[in-house]
Scaffold this motif. Structure first.
Motif, PDB file in Angstrom:
ATOM      1  N   ASP A   6      20.805  37.450  -2.145  1.00 38.48           N
ATOM      2  CA  ASP A   6      19.936  37.136  -1.005  1.00 38.48           C
ATOM      3  C   ASP A   6      19.192  35.820  -1.214  1.00 38.48           C
ATOM      4  N   VAL A   7      19.746  34.946  -2.033  1.00 38.30           N
ATOM      5  CA  VAL A   7      19.099  33.673  -2.350  1.00 38.30           C
ATOM      6  C   VAL A   7      19.445  32.635  -1.292  1.00 38.30           C
ATOM      7  N   VAL A   8      18.426  31.911  -0.848  1.00 37.47           N
ATOM      8  CA  VAL A   8      18.633  30.719  -0.034  1.00 37.47           C
ATOM      9  C   VAL A   8      18.345  29.525  -0.923  1.00 37.47           C
ATOM     10  N   ARG A   9      19.369  28.748  -1.205  1.00 34.66           N
ATOM     11  CA  ARG A   9      19.202  27.616  -2.117  1.00 34.66           C
ATOM     12  C   ARG A   9      18.288  26.552  -1.517  1.00 34.66           C
ATOM     13  N   GLY A  10      17.593  25.824  -2.393  1.00 33.45           N
ATOM     14  CA  GLY A  10      16.729  24.746  -1.935  1.00 33.45           C
ATOM     15  C   GLY A  10      17.516  23.692  -1.191  1.00 33.45           C
ATOM     16  N   TYR A  11      16.864  23.037  -0.252  1.00 35.21           N
ATOM     17  CA  TYR A  11      17.566  22.042   0.543  1.00 35.21           C
ATOM     18  C   TYR A  11      16.578  21.051   1.146  1.00 35.21           C
ATOM     19  N   ALA A  12      17.111  19.921   1.538  1.00 37.67           N
ATOM     20  CA  ALA A  12      16.330  18.879   2.201  1.00 37.67           C
ATOM     21  C   ALA A  12      16.942  18.591   3.566  1.00 37.67           C
ATOM     22  N   THR A  13      16.101  18.235   4.517  1.00 33.81           N
ATOM     23  CA  THR A  13      16.570  17.862   5.843  1.00 33.81           C
ATOM     24  C   THR A  13      15.983  16.511   6.228  1.00 33.81           C
ATOM     25  N   PHE A  14      16.718  15.789   7.073  1.00 31.67           N
ATOM     26  CA  PHE A  14      16.291  14.462   7.527  1.00 31.67           C
ATOM     27  C   PHE A  14      16.536  14.366   9.031  1.00 31.67           C
ATOM     28  N   ASP A  15      15.547  13.833   9.736  1.00 26.24           N
ATOM     29  CA  ASP A  15      15.635  13.655  11.183  1.00 26.24           C
ATOM     30  C   ASP A  15      15.310  12.212  11.540  1.00 26.24           C
ATOM     31  N   LEU A  16      15.875  11.751  12.647  1.00 27.60           N
ATOM     32  CA  LEU A  16      15.669  10.380  13.097  1.00 27.60           C
ATOM     33  C   LEU A  16      15.505  10.373  14.606  1.00 27.60           C
ATOM     34  N   GLY A  17      14.520   9.617  15.079  1.00 26.59           N
ATOM     35  CA  GLY A  17      14.342   9.437  16.506  1.00 26.59           C
ATOM     36  C   GLY A  17      13.940   7.999  16.814  1.00 26.59           C
ATOM     37  N   ALA A  61       1.797  12.571  14.981  1.00 24.54           N
ATOM     38  CA  ALA A  61       1.731  12.348  16.419  1.00 24.54           C
ATOM     39  C   ALA A  61       2.976  11.638  16.898  1.00 24.54           C
ATOM     40  N   SER A  62       3.327  11.844  18.159  1.00 22.91           N
ATOM     41  CA  SER A  62       4.585  11.325  18.663  1.00 22.91           C
ATOM     42  C   SER A  62       4.619   9.811  18.557  1.00 22.91           C
ATOM     43  N   VAL A  63       5.835   9.284  18.342  1.00 18.02           N
ATOM     44  CA  VAL A  63       5.970   7.848  18.159  1.00 18.02           C
ATOM     45  C   VAL A  63       5.579   7.095  19.421  1.00 18.02           C
ATOM     46  N   GLU A  64       5.808   7.711  20.575  1.00 15.11           N
ATOM     47  CA  GLU A  64       5.444   7.015  21.805  1.00 15.11           C
ATOM     48  C   GLU A  64       3.937   6.830  21.892  1.00 15.11           C
ATOM     49  N   ALA A  65       3.198   7.807  21.354  1.00 14.84           N
ATOM     50  CA  ALA A  65       1.748   7.738  21.442  1.00 14.84           C
ATOM     51  C   ALA A  65       1.150   6.886  20.338  1.00 14.84           C
ATOM     52  N   GLN A  66       1.980   6.302  19.468  1.00 13.20           N
ATOM     53  CA  GLN A  66       1.448   5.585  18.327  1.00 13.20           C
ATOM     54  C   GLN A  66       1.443   4.069  18.547  1.00 13.20           C
ATOM     55  N   GLU A  67       1.284   3.644  19.765  1.00 11.65           N
ATOM     56  CA  GLU A  67       1.205   2.218  20.018  1.00 11.65           C
ATOM     57  C   GLU A  67      -0.049   1.623  19.385  1.00 11.65           C
ATOM     58  N   GLU A 107       5.718  14.775  20.637  1.00 10.12           N
ATOM     59  CA  GLU A 107       6.334  14.888  19.318  1.00 10.12           C
ATOM     60  C   GLU A 107       7.461  15.913  19.321  1.00 10.12           C
ATOM     61  N   LEU A 108       7.277  17.009  20.047  1.00 10.26           N
ATOM     62  CA  LEU A 108       8.334  18.008  20.125  1.00 10.26           C
ATOM     63  C   LEU A 108       9.609  17.388  20.676  1.00 10.26           C
ATOM     64  N   ARG A 109       9.454  16.540  21.692  1.00 13.21           N
ATOM     65  CA  ARG A 109      10.636  15.887  22.267  1.00 13.21           C
ATOM     66  C   ARG A 109      11.219  14.867  21.314  1.00 13.21           C
ATOM     67  N   ALA A 110      10.336  14.083  20.673  1.00 13.35           N
ATOM     68  CA  ALA A 110      10.831  13.054  19.762  1.00 13.35           C
ATOM     69  C   ALA A 110      11.607  13.659  18.606  1.00 13.35           C
ATOM     70  N   ARG A 111      11.205  14.842  18.151  1.00 10.64           N
ATOM     71  CA  ARG A 111      11.877  15.511  17.036  1.00 10.64           C
ATOM     72  C   ARG A 111      13.065  16.352  17.503  1.00 10.64           C
ATOM     73  N   GLY A 112      13.265  16.464  18.805  1.00  8.54           N
ATOM     74  CA  GLY A 112      14.368  17.276  19.305  1.00  8.54           C
ATOM     75  C   GLY A 112      14.134  18.760  19.146  1.00  8.54           C
ATOM     76  N   ILE A 113      12.875  19.185  19.093  1.00 12.14           N
ATOM     77  CA  ILE A 113      12.551  20.604  18.943  1.00 12.14           C
ATOM     78  C   ILE A 113      12.784  21.311  20.276  1.00 12.14           C
ATOM     79  N   GLN A 114      13.669  22.314  20.254  1.00 11.67           N
ATOM     80  CA  GLN A 114      14.014  23.029  21.481  1.00 11.67           C
ATOM     81  C   GLN A 114      13.172  24.279  21.683  1.00 11.67           C
ATOM     82  N   ASP A 115      12.869  24.994  20.597  1.00 13.23           N
ATOM     83  CA  ASP A 115      12.094  26.226  20.728  1.00 13.23           C
ATOM     84  C   ASP A 115      11.363  26.497  19.425  1.00 13.23           C
ATOM     85  N   ILE A 116      10.693  27.646  19.340  1.00 10.07           N
ATOM     86  CA  ILE A 116       9.840  27.958  18.204  1.00 10.07           C
ATOM     87  C   ILE A 116      10.634  28.053  16.899  1.00 10.07           C
TER      88      ILE A 116
END
Length: 910
Positions: A846-857, A28-34, A67-76
């Motif tokens: 046609d291999v996509v190598r494994g990877y990790a991603t990190f996000d901050l808000g 759930a979005s951080v703003e809603a987690q008061e 949460e979509l805004r907090a994560r910076g999600i623009q589209d599907i």
């Protein structure tokens, strides 16, 4: 089924050991987690009724608008890295959603998605442009697994439902938000909610978003932009009226306009062909652009009305919708990604011409000035009508309904071959493509006891499709007496335009004598061109019309063409020492064209069903078992020959078996949640879509014992998009999801998936990475038994930790999230080189190598929330991996996930 038995045994053991549990709070979005959110605060409509997600006996996820805004999600497409089991790719402007290995890459006008997309509950058949509807959103729900009974056709993988905020009666509310980020990202969002008396309200919301391209044009032509720049606008208006306590009327309209440079991907054929490993290319978004800037123009709008009446023992709901979407993309792809040595490879010329080797500088200048282009148009108009009766009492919750859907399409795809001697273009022009679907369904949950419930559902669907149009391929060979000159025929330069929907000739046999002459082919080709380009010369070369002979002289004396200006004149020949190498055209093979009228139809009927049992061990512990089915409608392919046979393919079927447990618990003062599910998908008659020549299609069908009669003069070299039932597959795994609400308002959430997905019982299929007329020894039948399904990482994990801290003037919150995807394949051949198994060619990789991603808000909310500041960084480590790879004889085209983005927002409420 032995693997499934083992999974079930493991699932039962886990259920027996599970402890009482807590509610789902899907990040759930951080703003809603008061304050720690209660279990019943996370709502889903997976069963077509609102319920707490922790009470839903199945696998689903929900993401709030905050949460979509907090994560910076623009589209599907940004969901590619946030939910295990779900991959999303923008493949040349077509949004492809795959859930646990079930999906579809058939993006033609005849194709259908395998994961159904809904906008406020209305099915959207062509989701182009719908990404810009992700504003003023209450939540996005993802239902995992076949949803055949409740969500209908083409929901074999699951469904995605974007739900907008509804008007609030008796509430004055307004909000404005501005944002700025890297890539010159600028964004504005606004909302106004106005009460209209005591029983009505109006809500209007809008969005504007623009950013520069995520690609970097590092080539010498700097006045040309490249793909993935956006300039989007959208607005939504809703009117809610409740004239009585029992009657609710909601009217809504939305308009979306997406512009920019679209999604071309990058062709890696050049570096791979020169032995350059993709891992050695430092930045996949550094590309060398050519010719012109891609141009995307998508207009998508819709109207919707929902009327709900509470009749006492039951309710009646009608939803009607009309959607109109026009996608128009005119583009050329970059030459190549940049790598050390690329210019040497681009200037290399193998042709040894009379007079010596061509000047490399001239060759490079021709390469940059190549205007080979394509244009794709989809015009979709869809009607959706659903009437539903539903009710609920102490023991029975039920739903009964009927649905009608119709889609009318116009589809166009055209291409030109600039600077070519032997190929001048392709056109698919389909003015009449229709799809229609009827369905009746019923679903009910009965409480046998206070703790034990059973569910049964049934749906009958009748689908039909039809198409009328024409497909054509044009070819012309120009040259000197030995056809040894180097190129220079110009076609598609600046100012060129296809006639597209203004074409007037669809049957080239204009004199009706049953035969198509060269003159009729020539006239048909010209009818498909609205205007030739400023430097086009193909029209002038052929101005005299087709003549007989093979070869035959080109109108009069030899014609010399300047490869840069495009001018040509009568001459006696030039040499390589001239400032620009000029090409002589003294002979030409007659204008050749393959024109196939397209006509086909399909009808199919199928039944979906589901059964489920669920048991409350305690109020905090739920066990469930379910079996559910889903179908994706079959169809037909392009005609083989002029109005010849259109090979069909059968309906796909998926049957899901799932055991699950949802649990809440307390560890001292710490509230926790732990959910586990074991699943098995029996995936049969799986459809694959490939680009094949007619010769390959014929060979494939011959291998299945089906003889295909071809009309006379059918080109075996014509390449068509071909869909076929290739195999059965099995998909199984375990999903573990949970979290803890720790002291000091700290929340930790995680979602992990182990997934196995293998092709079983497959007929040998033709290796569509090769073209039969180019590589006949390689475009042969190969076994794909045991191959791993594309886009199925074996291990997937998402986790996040967040906190909300009260301060005297308001609150501060932050969230850090991480995701991991193990390596995966993008085609069913799993990078195998059948002829060189020990030293596979990089072009087939046609291999996509494994990877990790990190996000901050992080954010700061002042007072009661009327003022808020936010900052975010997505993909902190700038991991860019392929979301889709297309491999053909001459292409290895790759589309990538979004690069690192960061920015800040200010939101003001009134």
């Amino acid at each position: 089924m032995c693997k499934f038995s083992a999974i079930l045994a493991g699932g039962v053991s886990a259920l027996a050991l599970s402890v009482p549990a807590v509610a789902q709070q899907a990040d759930a979005s951080v703003e809603a987690q008061e304050a720690p959110a209660a279990a019943d605060s996370i709502i889903v409509t997976a069963d077509r009724r609102e319920q707490a997600i922790q009470d839903y006996a199945g696998t689903a996820a929900t993401f709030s608008g905050e949460e979509l805004r907090a994560r910076g999600i623009q589209d599907i497409t940004d969901f590619n890295n946030v939910l295990p089991g779900m991959t999303v790719a923008n493949n040349g402007g077509n949004v492809e959603i795959w859930i646990r290995g079930v999906g579809s890459s058939n993006n033609t006008e005849l194709g259908d998605p395998a994961a159904a997309f809904h906008y406020d509950g209305v099915y959207v058949p062509r989701p182009s442009g719908i990404g810009s509807a992700f504003f003023d959103i209450e939540r996005v729900e993802v239902n995992i697994g076949p949803q055949g009974t409740l969500r209908g056709r083409n929901a074999t993988a699951g469904s995605v439902n974007a739900i907008a905020w509804k008007p609030g009666i008796g509430i004055w509310d307004a909000e404005a938000e501005i944002a700025y980020g890297n890539y010159d990202h600028a964004e504005f969002r606004g909302m106004l909610n106005v009460p209209l008396g005591e029983n009505a309200a109006f809500r209007v919301a809008g969005m504007y978003l623009k950013h520069d391209s995520y690609y970097n044009n590092v080539g010498p032509i700097q006045n040309v932009d490249v793909a993935e720049a956006e300039d989007n606008k959208a607005v939504r208006a809703q009117l809610l009226w409740e004239p009585t306590d029992r009657l609710t009327i909601l009217l809504a309209g939305d308009y979306i306009h997406e512009e920019g440079t679209g999604y071309t991907g990058t062709n890696y054929a050049n570096p791979l062909g020169n032995g350059i490993d993709p891992r050695d290319i430092r930045n996949p978004r550094d590309v060398i652009a050519k010719a012109f800037t891609p141009d995307l123009d998508t207009k998508h709008w819709g109207l919707r009305g929902t009327i709900t009446y509470d009749a006492g023992p039951f309710s009646v709901e009608y939803t009607g919708s009309y959607r109109d979407m026009v996608y128009n993309y005119n583009a050329t792809t970059p030459l190549t990604p940049y790598y050390d040595g690329v210019y040497d490879n681009l200037s290399r010329r193998e042709d040894v011409l009379a007079g010596g080797f061509v000047n490399p500088g001239v060759v490079l200048e021709e390469v940059y000035d190549n205007w080979s282009r394509f244009q794709s148009i989809t015009d979709s108009r869809s009607h959706y009508h659903e009437l539903r009766l539903f009710g609920e009492d102490d023991r029975l919750t039920w739903s009964l309904g009927g649905l009608y859907f119709r889609e009318d399409q116009y589809a166009f795809l055209g291409s030109t071959g600039d600077r070519g001697l032997f190929f001048q273009g392709v056109e698919f022009n389909m003015p009449d493509v229709d799809a229609e679907s009827w369905a009746l369904y019923g679903d009910a949950t009965f409480s046998v006891t206070d703790r034990f419930r059973v569910t049964g559902g049934l749906r009958y669907t009748d689908d039909s499709k039809s198409r009328e149009g024409v497909a054509s391929r044009y070819g012309l060979a120009l040259g000197d007496g030995n056809f040894s000159c180097c190129g220079g025929v110009r076609y598609g330069t600046e100012g060129f335009a296809f006639a597209a929907r203004d074409r007037t000739i669809f049957n080239p046999d204009t004199d009706g004598n049953g035969a198509i002459s060269d003159a009729e082919v020539f006239a048909f080709w010209q009818n498909g061109v609205a205007s030739f380009g400023a430097r086009d010369n193909l029209d002038e070369i052929l101005a005299f019309g087709p003549k007989g002979g093979d070869p035959f002289p080109v109108a009069g004396a030899p014609q010399c063409l300047d490869t840069v200006t495009g001018d040509f004149w009568t001459c006696n020949g030039f040499t390589n020492g001239d400032p620009f190498f000029n090409n002589q055209f003294t002979y030409a093979v007659p204008f050749q064209g393959q024109i196939f009228r397209q006509t086909g139809q399909m009808q199919d009927k199928f039944v979906d069903w589901r059964v489920r049992a669920e048991y409350d061990v305690t109020p905090d512990n739920l066990l469930y078992a379910l079996v559910a089915t889903g179908h994706k409608s079959g169809g037909f392919n392009d005609n083989l020959g002029d109005a010849g046979v259109a090979p069909t393919y059968d309906t796909e079927k998926v049957r899901l078996y799932e055991l699950g447990s949802k649990n809440e618990f307390w560890l001292g003062d710490v509230r926790g949640r732990l959910n586990l599910s074991a699943f098995y998908n029996d995936y049969s008659d799986q459809v694959f879509t490939s680009l094949l020549s007619v010769a390959q299609v014929v060979d494939f069908l011959d291998g299945l014992g089906e003889t295909v009669p071809l009309p006379e003069n059918t080109s075996l070299a014509l390449v068509v998009s071909y869909s076929y039932n290739a195999a059965d597959s099995e998909i199984y795994g375990l999903n573990l999801e949970g979290g803890l609400q720790l002291p000091h308002n700290i929340n930790w959430n995680f979602n992990a998936l182990w997934l196995e997905a293998q092709i079983q019982n497959a007929e040998p299929i033709q290796d569509f990475r090769f073209q039969a007329d180019v590589a006949p020894d390689e475009a042969v039948f190969q076994s794909i038994n045991g191959k791993r399904l594309p886009r199925t990482p074996r291990w997937q994990l998402n986790t996040s930790i967040s906190q909300s801290i009260d301060v005297p003037s308001g609150s501060i919150d932050w969230i850090v999230s991480a995701g991991y995807r193990s390596s995966t394949f993008q085609t069913i051949f799993n990078s195998q080189d059948f002829q060189n198994p020990n030293n596979p060619r990089l072009r087939l990789n046609d291999v996509v190598r494994g990877y990790a991603t990190f996000d901050l808000g992080a954010g700061y909310t002042h007072g009661e929330g009327d003022l808020r500041f936010e900052v975010y960084v997505n993909n902190i480590t700038n991991e860019q991996r392929e979301s889709a790879i297309i491999i053909t004889q001459f292409d290895n085209t790759r589309f990538f996930t979004r690069p690192r983005t960061f920015g800040a927002r200010v939101r003001v409420g009134f």
